[in-house]
Design a protein around this motif. Structure first.
Motif, PDB file in Angstrom:
ATOM      1  N   GLU A  61       0.838  -1.191   0.000  1.00  0.00           N
ATOM      2  CA  GLU A  61       0.000   0.000   0.000  1.00  0.00           C
ATOM      3  C   GLU A  61       0.868   1.235   0.000  1.00  0.00           C
ATOM      4  OE1 GLU A  61      -3.261   2.364   2.696  1.00  0.00           O
ATOM      5  OE2 GLU A  61      -2.730   0.330   3.264  1.00  0.00           O
ATOM      6  N   ILE A  62       0.580   2.184  -0.888  1.00  0.00           N
ATOM      7  CA  ILE A  62       1.407   3.380  -0.982  1.00  0.00           C
ATOM      8  C   ILE A  62       0.635   4.662  -0.721  1.00  0.00           C
ATOM      9  CG2 ILE A  62       3.125   2.365  -2.527  1.00  0.00           C
ATOM     10  CD1 ILE A  62       1.655   3.844  -4.839  1.00  0.00           C
ATOM     11  N   ALA A  63      -0.696   4.616  -0.787  1.00  0.00           N
ATOM     12  CA  ALA A  63      -1.467   5.842  -0.589  1.00  0.00           C
ATOM     13  C   ALA A  63      -2.914   5.495  -0.268  1.00  0.00           C
ATOM     14  CB  ALA A  63      -1.415   6.725  -1.838  1.00  0.00           C
ATOM     15  N   GLU A  64      -3.617   6.491   0.266  1.00  0.00           N
ATOM     16  CA  GLU A  64      -5.030   6.336   0.600  1.00  0.00           C
ATOM     17  C   GLU A  64      -5.752   7.618   0.229  1.00  0.00           C
ATOM     18  OE1 GLU A  64      -7.418   6.245   4.734  1.00  0.00           O
ATOM     19  OE2 GLU A  64      -5.979   4.612   4.465  1.00  0.00           O
ATOM     20  N   LYS A  81      -7.458   2.500  -1.185  1.00  0.00           N
ATOM     21  CA  LYS A  81      -6.079   2.235  -0.804  1.00  0.00           C
ATOM     22  C   LYS A  81      -5.346   1.863  -2.071  1.00  0.00           C
ATOM     23  CE  LYS A  81      -7.097   1.200   3.902  1.00  0.00           C
ATOM     24  NZ  LYS A  81      -6.474   0.789   5.117  1.00  0.00           N
ATOM     25  N   PRO A 142       1.377   5.134   4.312  1.00  0.00           N
ATOM     26  CA  PRO A 142       0.663   5.545   3.112  1.00  0.00           C
ATOM     27  C   PRO A 142       0.475   7.062   3.065  1.00  0.00           C
ATOM     28  CG  PRO A 142      -0.437   3.687   4.140  1.00  0.00           C
ATOM     29  CD  PRO A 142       0.633   4.134   5.084  1.00  0.00           C
TER      30      PRO A 142
END
Length: 146
Positions: A61-64, A81, A142
């Protein structure tokens, strides 16, 4: 005051060896480009959903992002996500997609193209997110997108 229904979604930032980003074109909501992915099915976690969605439509996961927007004609509150996926374009065959979900086209975008396009691309700030990934690697936590 009404509460919007919740829609959890898993999305992938798909990069090739040339650091291009794969985006899919949708016609709804006046047309836009977006990263591959979609909503979680009952009992599914984000990782399982993103793997399933990649298989259906065409990590870590790198971002939300949290966003209220229309989906299928109804307003929802969506929590997304994002996961980093690296592939060779030849490994994907959109012609074998099992659920196209109103996808009209797919295209590999360079960072310069993402930064200069006048077309709508989601998530907003995708070019900056990818540039950060390429420069600094996967974030420890994230990134929260708008």
């Amino acid at each position: 005051m009404s509460t919007l229904p919740l829609r959890e979604a898993a999305r992938a930032v798909v990069l090739d060896a040339d650091q291009r980003v794969l985006l899919l074109r949708y016609d709804e909501n006046d047309g836009f480009w977006a990263t591959p992915g979609g909503s979680l099915e009952p009992g599914e976690d984000y990782t399982t959903a993103v793997i399933r969605e990649l298989r259906e439509e065409l990590g870590a996961e790198i971002a939300e992002r949290r966003q209220d927007h229309p989906v299928g004609g109804r307003q929802v509150r969506q929590i997304e996500k994002y996961f980093l996926v690296r592939v060779a374009p030849a490994d994907l065959d959109p012609g074998r997609a099992t659920q196209t979900d109103n996808i009209r086209a797919h295209r590999w975008w360079t960072l310069d193209e993402l930064r200069t396009t006048r077309q709508t691309v989601y998530p907003l700030g995708l070019a900056d997110l990818v540039a950060h990934l390429l420069t600094d690697g996967t974030p420890k936590r994230p990134v929260v997108l708008r």
